[in-house]
Design a protein around this motif. Sequence first.
Motif, PDB file in Angstrom:
ATOM      1  N   LEU A  57       0.824  -1.208   0.000  1.00 10.96           N
ATOM      2  CA  LEU A  57       0.000   0.000   0.000  1.00 10.96           C
ATOM      3  C   LEU A  57       0.859   1.260   0.000  1.00 10.96           C
ATOM      4  CD1 LEU A  57      -3.012   0.917   0.227  1.00 10.96           C
ATOM      5  CD2 LEU A  57      -2.610   1.139   2.681  1.00 10.96           C
ATOM      6  N   ARG A  58       0.501   2.208  -0.868  1.00  8.67           N
ATOM      7  CA  ARG A  58       1.177   3.505  -0.910  1.00  8.67           C
ATOM      8  C   ARG A  58       0.136   4.596  -0.618  1.00  8.67           C
ATOM      9  NH1 ARG A  58       5.116   0.500  -0.679  1.00  8.67           N
ATOM     10  NH2 ARG A  58       6.468   0.032  -2.465  1.00  8.67           N
ATOM     11  N   THR A  59       0.366   5.374   0.414  1.00  5.49           N
ATOM     12  CA  THR A  59      -0.550   6.438   0.806  1.00  5.49           C
ATOM     13  C   THR A  59       0.103   7.789   0.534  1.00  5.49           C
ATOM     14  OG1 THR A  59      -1.549   5.070   2.537  1.00  5.49           O
ATOM     15  CG2 THR A  59      -1.850   7.442   2.711  1.00  5.49           C
ATOM     16  N   VAL A  60      -0.587   8.637  -0.242  1.00  7.45           N
ATOM     17  CA  VAL A  60      -0.052   9.948  -0.594  1.00  7.45           C
ATOM     18  C   VAL A  60      -1.126  11.014  -0.392  1.00  7.45           C
ATOM     19  CG1 VAL A  60       1.654   9.066  -2.228  1.00  7.45           C
ATOM     20  CG2 VAL A  60      -0.656   9.590  -3.018  1.00  7.45           C
ATOM     21  N   VAL A  61      -0.692  12.258  -0.323  1.00  8.77           N
ATOM     22  CA  VAL A  61      -1.602  13.397  -0.137  1.00  8.77           C
ATOM     23  C   VAL A  61      -1.993  13.957  -1.497  1.00  8.77           C
ATOM     24  CG1 VAL A  61      -1.835  15.717   0.831  1.00  8.77           C
ATOM     25  CG2 VAL A  61      -0.605  13.938   2.107  1.00  8.77           C
ATOM     26  N   ILE A  62      -3.279  14.290  -1.660  1.00 11.12           N
ATOM     27  CA  ILE A  62      -3.778  14.868  -2.907  1.00 11.12           C
ATOM     28  C   ILE A  62      -4.581  16.139  -2.595  1.00 11.12           C
ATOM     29  CG2 ILE A  62      -3.813  12.735  -4.249  1.00 11.12           C
ATOM     30  CD1 ILE A  62      -6.747  12.393  -3.483  1.00 11.12           C
ATOM     31  N   PRO A  63      -4.574  17.131  -3.494  1.00  4.10           N
ATOM     32  CA  PRO A  63      -5.312  18.362  -3.251  1.00  4.10           C
ATOM     33  C   PRO A  63      -6.777  18.227  -3.647  1.00  4.10           C
ATOM     34  CG  PRO A  63      -4.146  18.527  -5.313  1.00  4.10           C
ATOM     35  CD  PRO A  63      -3.768  17.200  -4.726  1.00  4.10           C
ATOM     36  N   CYS A  64      -7.608  19.121  -3.104  1.00  2.00           N
ATOM     37  CA  CYS A  64      -9.017  19.156  -3.492  1.00  2.00           C
ATOM     38  C   CYS A  64      -9.539  20.581  -3.373  1.00  2.00           C
ATOM     39  CB  CYS A  64      -9.856  18.213  -2.622  1.00  2.00           C
ATOM     40  SG  CYS A  64      -9.984  18.696  -0.888  1.00  2.00           S
ATOM     41  N   ALA A  79      -2.893   4.044  -3.097  1.00  2.00           N
ATOM     42  CA  ALA A  79      -2.618   3.218  -4.274  1.00  2.00           C
ATOM     43  C   ALA A  79      -2.477   1.793  -3.758  1.00  2.00           C
ATOM     44  CB  ALA A  79      -1.351   3.685  -4.972  1.00  2.00           C
ATOM     45  N   GLN A  80      -3.440   0.953  -4.088  1.00  2.00           N
ATOM     46  CA  GLN A  80      -3.512  -0.378  -3.515  1.00  2.00           C
ATOM     47  C   GLN A  80      -2.769  -1.407  -4.368  1.00  2.00           C
ATOM     48  OE1 GLN A  80      -7.922   0.316  -1.468  1.00  2.00           O
ATOM     49  NE2 GLN A  80      -7.754  -0.993  -3.260  1.00  2.00           N
ATOM     50  N   PRO A  81      -2.236  -2.457  -3.742  1.00  2.00           N
ATOM     51  CA  PRO A  81      -1.528  -3.491  -4.508  1.00  2.00           C
ATOM     52  C   PRO A  81      -2.401  -4.202  -5.537  1.00  2.00           C
ATOM     53  CG  PRO A  81      -1.006  -3.652  -2.164  1.00  2.00           C
ATOM     54  CD  PRO A  81      -2.130  -2.679  -2.286  1.00  2.00           C
ATOM     55  N   ASP A  82      -3.736  -4.125  -5.375  1.00  2.00           N
ATOM     56  CA  ASP A  82      -4.623  -4.773  -6.349  1.00  2.00           C
ATOM     57  C   ASP A  82      -4.858  -3.916  -7.582  1.00  2.00           C
ATOM     58  OD1 ASP A  82      -6.299  -2.793  -5.399  1.00  2.00           O
ATOM     59  OD2 ASP A  82      -7.846  -4.154  -4.635  1.00  2.00           O
ATOM     60  N   GLY A 102      -7.716  16.832  -7.224  1.00  2.00           N
ATOM     61  CA  GLY A 102      -6.596  16.908  -8.162  1.00  2.00           C
ATOM     62  C   GLY A 102      -5.502  15.887  -7.895  1.00  2.00           C
ATOM     63  N   PHE A 103      -4.648  15.693  -8.927  1.00  2.00           N
ATOM     64  CA  PHE A 103      -3.559  14.710  -8.839  1.00  2.00           C
ATOM     65  C   PHE A 103      -2.256  15.202  -9.461  1.00  2.00           C
ATOM     66  CE2 PHE A 103      -7.662  12.667  -8.963  1.00  2.00           C
ATOM     67  CZ  PHE A 103      -7.616  11.820  -7.850  1.00  2.00           C
ATOM     68  N   ASN A 104      -2.191  16.472  -9.846  1.00  2.00           N
ATOM     69  CA  ASN A 104      -0.975  16.990 -10.465  1.00  2.00           C
ATOM     70  C   ASN A 104       0.208  16.914  -9.504  1.00  2.00           C
ATOM     71  OD1 ASN A 104      -2.076  17.755 -13.015  1.00  2.00           O
ATOM     72  ND2 ASN A 104      -3.043  19.508 -12.030  1.00  2.00           N
ATOM     73  N   GLY A 105       1.328  16.389  -9.988  1.00  2.00           N
ATOM     74  CA  GLY A 105       2.534  16.317  -9.166  1.00  2.00           C
ATOM     75  C   GLY A 105       2.537  15.210  -8.148  1.00  2.00           C
ATOM     76  N   VAL A 106       1.599  14.262  -8.249  1.00  2.00           N
ATOM     77  CA  VAL A 106       1.525  13.160  -7.287  1.00  2.00           C
ATOM     78  C   VAL A 106       2.317  11.962  -7.814  1.00  2.00           C
ATOM     79  CG1 VAL A 106      -0.040  11.542  -6.123  1.00  2.00           C
ATOM     80  CG2 VAL A 106      -0.701  13.942  -6.392  1.00  2.00           C
ATOM     81  N   PHE A 107       3.135  11.374  -6.959  1.00  2.00           N
ATOM     82  CA  PHE A 107       3.938  10.198  -7.302  1.00  2.00           C
ATOM     83  C   PHE A 107       3.727   9.129  -6.233  1.00  2.00           C
ATOM     84  CE2 PHE A 107       6.109  13.749  -9.239  1.00  2.00           C
ATOM     85  CZ  PHE A 107       6.682  13.272 -10.403  1.00  2.00           C
TER      86      PHE A 107
END
Length: 207
Positions: free
Chosen positions: A153-160, A174-177, A199-204
Amino acid sequence: MPTEDSYGQGVDIAALTDAPNAATLAFNIADAIAQRSVMRFSSASARNATLTAPVAGMMAALSTEKLLTWYDGSSWAVIGSGTSAWTNVPLASGFTHNGNGNGSMQYRVVNLFGEPTVMLQGALNVTYSGSNIANGGIVTSTPLPSSARPGSLRTVVIPCSDVSSVRITLKLDAQPDGHLKIYGTGTGADGTSKPPWIGFNGVFYSL
């Protein structure tokens, strides 16, 4: 007896006193030069099957993975990647592309500091049932391909949007499935968050 090349790279050069042997001469040069150039293989498995005892400094290009790799003395490391086209994320019902005019939500796999990484861009329009985000927050209608799925599992911050929301950031898992899931909308102790776009710009996220 052959002598080594002038640059000390282990390329054997036949001496004039050596017995004439065109095949030996050719192989001594070709084999030595090949392993010191960028070798080309169809895949990582083909590379590993051929280079069973790699040495530090070897380089190999992989056509299937579109990667340039380097053996650092203990393992193969990625030092470059080929072009990777942006691909639209397949969206579940309740989500549409081009939120806030930021373009479609898209992904591509890139090389970031030697590590395969997923890069995101664009934004989504979001609908709600009451205070609940559509599809429980899972934005993908079908999983992303295996090449874009993290090992854990990868957890990241996203804007809204701050319109209709007490928050200006949310969480993306971002889930392994292969599915992408948004957290942080709905009603909480601090108020209600129902941003109309996310939004998702600049998210890795790393793989």
